[in-house]
Design a protein around this motif. Structure first.
Motif, PDB file in Angstrom:
ATOM      1  N   LEU A 136       9.005  -2.055  -4.215  1.00 39.23           N
ATOM      2  CA  LEU A 136       8.859  -0.595  -4.166  1.00 39.23           C
ATOM      3  C   LEU A 136      10.212   0.067  -3.923  1.00 39.23           C
ATOM      4  O   LEU A 136      11.048  -0.470  -3.204  1.00 39.23           O
ATOM      5  CB  LEU A 136       7.897  -0.183  -3.041  1.00 39.23           C
ATOM      6  N   THR A 137      10.417   1.239  -4.516  1.00 38.90           N
ATOM      7  CA  THR A 137      11.624   2.008  -4.207  1.00 38.90           C
ATOM      8  C   THR A 137      11.442   2.640  -2.827  1.00 38.90           C
ATOM      9  O   THR A 137      10.351   2.620  -2.258  1.00 38.90           O
ATOM     10  CB  THR A 137      11.845   3.130  -5.233  1.00 38.90           C
ATOM     11  N   ALA A 138      12.540   3.222  -2.312  1.00 37.55           N
ATOM     12  CA  ALA A 138      12.482   3.845  -0.986  1.00 37.55           C
ATOM     13  C   ALA A 138      11.387   4.913  -0.939  1.00 37.55           C
ATOM     14  O   ALA A 138      10.608   4.973   0.010  1.00 37.55           O
ATOM     15  CB  ALA A 138      13.838   4.449  -0.646  1.00 37.55           C
ATOM     16  N   ALA A 139      11.342   5.743  -1.985  1.00 34.02           N
ATOM     17  CA  ALA A 139      10.368   6.839  -2.000  1.00 34.02           C
ATOM     18  C   ALA A 139       8.941   6.291  -2.106  1.00 34.02           C
ATOM     19  O   ALA A 139       8.029   6.771  -1.426  1.00 34.02           O
ATOM     20  CB  ALA A 139      10.666   7.780  -3.159  1.00 34.02           C
ATOM     21  N   GLU A 140       8.753   5.279  -2.943  1.00 35.01           N
ATOM     22  CA  GLU A 140       7.418   4.695  -3.104  1.00 35.01           C
ATOM     23  C   GLU A 140       6.937   4.064  -1.797  1.00 35.01           C
ATOM     24  O   GLU A 140       5.771   4.216  -1.409  1.00 35.01           O
ATOM     25  CB  GLU A 140       7.432   3.651  -4.224  1.00 35.01           C
ATOM     26  N   ALA A 141       7.854   3.361  -1.114  1.00 40.05           N
ATOM     27  CA  ALA A 141       7.482   2.735   0.158  1.00 40.05           C
ATOM     28  C   ALA A 141       7.068   3.792   1.176  1.00 40.05           C
ATOM     29  O   ALA A 141       6.110   3.605   1.937  1.00 40.05           O
ATOM     30  CB  ALA A 141       8.647   1.902   0.689  1.00 40.05           C
ATOM     31  N   ASP A 142       7.788   4.907   1.172  1.00 42.63           N
ATOM     32  CA  ASP A 142       7.477   5.974   2.125  1.00 42.63           C
ATOM     33  C   ASP A 142       6.096   6.569   1.823  1.00 42.63           C
ATOM     34  O   ASP A 142       5.278   6.768   2.732  1.00 42.63           O
ATOM     35  CB  ASP A 142       8.558   7.055   2.028  1.00 42.63           C
ATOM     36  N   VAL A 143       5.840   6.817   0.551  1.00 36.50           N
ATOM     37  CA  VAL A 143       4.532   7.356   0.149  1.00 36.50           C
ATOM     38  C   VAL A 143       3.428   6.364   0.496  1.00 36.50           C
ATOM     39  O   VAL A 143       2.374   6.744   1.027  1.00 36.50           O
ATOM     40  CB  VAL A 143       4.523   7.669  -1.370  1.00 36.50           C
ATOM     41  N   ALA A 144       3.682   5.067   0.234  1.00 38.61           N
ATOM     42  CA  ALA A 144       2.677   4.044   0.537  1.00 38.61           C
ATOM     43  C   ALA A 144       2.348   4.016   2.023  1.00 38.61           C
ATOM     44  O   ALA A 144       1.173   3.926   2.402  1.00 38.61           O
ATOM     45  CB  ALA A 144       3.174   2.682   0.070  1.00 38.61           C
ATOM     46  N   SER A 145       3.381   4.118   2.866  1.00 35.78           N
ATOM     47  CA  SER A 145       3.110   4.037   4.308  1.00 35.78           C
ATOM     48  C   SER A 145       2.327   5.262   4.783  1.00 35.78           C
ATOM     49  O   SER A 145       1.443   5.140   5.633  1.00 35.78           O
ATOM     50  CB  SER A 145       4.399   3.851   5.099  1.00 35.78           C
ATOM     51  N   PHE A 146       2.625   6.436   4.236  1.00 37.36           N
ATOM     52  CA  PHE A 146       1.833   7.620   4.600  1.00 37.36           C
ATOM     53  C   PHE A 146       0.388   7.456   4.136  1.00 37.36           C
ATOM     54  O   PHE A 146      -0.550   7.828   4.834  1.00 37.36           O
ATOM     55  CB  PHE A 146       2.427   8.888   3.977  1.00 37.36           C
ATOM     56  N   THR A 147       0.228   6.890   2.949  1.00 38.26           N
ATOM     57  CA  THR A 147      -1.115   6.716   2.396  1.00 38.26           C
ATOM     58  C   THR A 147      -1.931   5.745   3.240  1.00 38.26           C
ATOM     59  O   THR A 147      -3.108   5.992   3.537  1.00 38.26           O
ATOM     60  CB  THR A 147      -1.022   6.202   0.946  1.00 38.26           C
ATOM     61  N   ILE A 148      -1.282   4.639   3.647  1.00 42.30           N
ATOM     62  CA  ILE A 148      -1.976   3.652   4.470  1.00 42.30           C
ATOM     63  C   ILE A 148      -2.389   4.268   5.805  1.00 42.30           C
ATOM     64  O   ILE A 148      -3.425   3.939   6.373  1.00 42.30           O
ATOM     65  CB  ILE A 148      -1.085   2.401   4.667  1.00 42.30           C
ATOM     66  N   LYS A 149      -1.563   5.211   6.278  1.00 43.77           N
ATOM     67  CA  LYS A 149      -1.892   5.874   7.545  1.00 43.77           C
ATOM     68  C   LYS A 149      -3.009   6.891   7.382  1.00 43.77           C
ATOM     69  O   LYS A 149      -3.469   7.474   8.368  1.00 43.77           O
ATOM     70  CB  LYS A 149      -0.658   6.567   8.114  1.00 43.77           C
ATOM     71  N   GLY A 150      -3.419   7.154   6.153  1.00 44.48           N
ATOM     72  CA  GLY A 150      -4.581   8.021   5.952  1.00 44.48           C
ATOM     73  C   GLY A 150      -4.262   9.450   5.584  1.00 44.48           C
ATOM     74  O   GLY A 150      -5.144  10.303   5.591  1.00 44.48           O
ATOM     75  N   PHE A 151      -3.012   9.723   5.247  1.00 46.07           N
ATOM     76  CA  PHE A 151      -2.679  11.081   4.843  1.00 46.07           C
ATOM     77  C   PHE A 151      -3.095  11.326   3.403  1.00 46.07           C
ATOM     78  O   PHE A 151      -3.023  10.429   2.565  1.00 46.07           O
ATOM     79  CB  PHE A 151      -1.180  11.333   5.006  1.00 46.07           C
ATOM     80  N   THR A 152      -3.539  12.536   3.138  1.00 47.11           N
ATOM     81  CA  THR A 152      -3.915  12.899   1.766  1.00 47.11           C
ATOM     82  C   THR A 152      -2.637  13.108   0.950  1.00 47.11           C
ATOM     83  O   THR A 152      -1.539  13.178   1.507  1.00 47.11           O
ATOM     84  CB  THR A 152      -4.726  14.196   1.728  1.00 47.11           C
ATOM     85  N   ILE A 153      -2.837  13.237  -0.350  1.00 47.38           N
ATOM     86  CA  ILE A 153      -1.692  13.462  -1.232  1.00 47.38           C
ATOM     87  C   ILE A 153      -0.987  14.760  -0.866  1.00 47.38           C
ATOM     88  O   ILE A 153       0.240  14.824  -0.794  1.00 47.38           O
ATOM     89  CB  ILE A 153      -2.154  13.470  -2.712  1.00 47.38           C
ATOM     90  N   ALA A 154      -1.768  15.795  -0.577  1.00 51.09           N
ATOM     91  CA  ALA A 154      -1.172  17.096  -0.220  1.00 51.09           C
ATOM     92  C   ALA A 154      -0.346  16.986   1.057  1.00 51.09           C
ATOM     93  O   ALA A 154       0.760  17.528   1.146  1.00 51.09           O
ATOM     94  CB  ALA A 154      -2.276  18.137  -0.047  1.00 51.09           C
TER      95      ALA A 154
END
Lengths: 197, 179
Positions: B104-122
């Motif tokens: 994963l790129t830096a940005a993808e990893a960051d998005v993935a970790s937020f997603t795993i934590k349960g944050f919505t896309i918005a």
């Protein structure tokens, strides 16, 4: 889920401002811009073109010292984004900005960014050291004194390295945040792209 | 769940590392400037100056390594985001390792970790200062690289990992009667 944005209110951005600024904002007043580009011209002239033995080199040095003094006064009484209180030296702010870079998060700053602020303080102090040591070299008491010369030359080397880092950082941040920072220093206006585009 | 976008405290190992990098960079730049001044004065590169240049390369390499370490520390910290407990820290390491494995790129990893934590896309878009469209495209890349169908499967990758570990090896086996 509540999302609270701590990083902006702490950095003396007013609280009603959205997390990442949008649109066009007038941030740099005319004095800040004239100061910036004058220093660019005068420093380049003295670092590379004028002869240190010549009067011109000395006059340019005095002018730089005068401009930096005015900038410091302007930092106390000037417009909002020019004031030191709007960009206090903040190691934790700088680290947060580094982390944003490392994770590809994009949070633009309306005024000076924390890393940019540290560069400003670095350059202001370095310019004063250059001008001060340069002045001493013209006085009878310190003329030909080795350590004063060393200090002058070393400070100039340091300033050149800092300027190189400054230019690289401006290009990098302009691309990362999609704000043309160099143009903002000419027009005074930061144009923030619709974030994420 | 509540997430405040924390500022990174300067009194941490990251802060100490930055201070060290800055100090070493300042020293190195002065050494390098000194060598170039000497070369200008001598008119040519002497053996001594060659050795000095070589020594400077060592210093620069050291700074580069520290820079990489700092970059990784900051990424890990962003992933843990206030990792107060050891388990959170361990989980962040696990995620970092898996994200690296997936490429994963830096940005993808960051998005993935937020997603795993349960944050919505918005919410993720808000936290990252990007648009929802960008977050969606990052997220699609994450799912594709991880070979999962969506958010639930992405989370299950890590849940499964945790089950592998000795979470409760002494737990009594469940029986049908023990509802």
């Amino acid at each position: 889920m509540a999302i609270k944005d701590a990083s902006f209110t702490d950095f003396s951005e007013s609280e009603d401002r959205p997390a990442s600024p949008r649109g066009t904002h007038h941030v740099w007043d005319i004095f800040v811009r004239i100061f910036h580009w004058s220093i660019v011209g005068l420093f380049t002239a003295n670092a590379f073109f004028t002869s240190p033995k010549h009067d011109l080199h000395h006059y340019i040095g005095y002018t730089v010292a005068g401009l930096v003094t005015l900038r410091i006064i302007w930092g106390l009484v000037g417009s909002h984004h020019a004031r030191f209180t709007s960009f206090p030296p903040s190691p934790s702010g700088a680290l947060t900005q580094l982390r944003d870079m490392a994770t590809g998060r994009r949070h633009a700053h309306l005024g000076h960014s924390p890393l940019g602020a540290l560069m400003i303080y670095n350059l202001l102090v370095t310019l004063l050291v250059i001008a001060g040591s340069g002045y001493l070299m013209t006085t009878d008491a310190y003329w030909g004194v080795k350590w004063v010369e060393e200090l002058h030359v070393t400070a100039v080397d340091w300033a050149e390295i800092s300027v190189a880092a400054h230019i690289v950082a401006v290009i990098y941040e302009s691309r990362r945040l999609r704000v043309n920072l160099a143009r903002a220093m000419i027009t005074g206006k930061k144009v923030f792209g619709r974030s994420g585009r | 769940m509540q997430l405040t976008r924390e500022r990174v405290s300067a009194w941490t190992k990251e802060g100490a590392l930055v201070a060290l990098i800055l100090f070493q960079a300042a020293c190195t730049s002065l050494f390098v400037a000194d060598v170039f001044d000497d070369i200008k004065e001598a008119g040519h590169i002497t053996l001594h100056l060659n050795i000095e240049l070589f020594a400077n390369l060592g210093l620069i390499a050291g700074i580069a390594v520290e820079g990489v370490v700092l970059w990784k520390l900051l990424r890990r910290q962003a992933m843990a985001e206030r990792a107060l407990s050891a388990a959170q820290g361990a989980m962040a390491d696990l995620m970092a390792e898996q994200f690296r494995h997936w490429g994963l790129t830096a940005a993808e990893a960051d998005v993935a970790s937020f997603t795993i934590k349960g944050f919505t896309i918005a919410e993720t878009a808000e936290l990252r200062g990007s648009s929802e469209a960008t977050v969606k495209s990052h997220l699609n890349a994450v799912y594709r690289k991880a070979g999962v169908s969506g958010r639930a499967q992405l989370v299950s990758v890590f849940v499964e990992e945790l089950f592998h570990g000795p979470i409760r090896s002494d737990a009594a086996p469940q029986t049908a009667s023990a509802k």
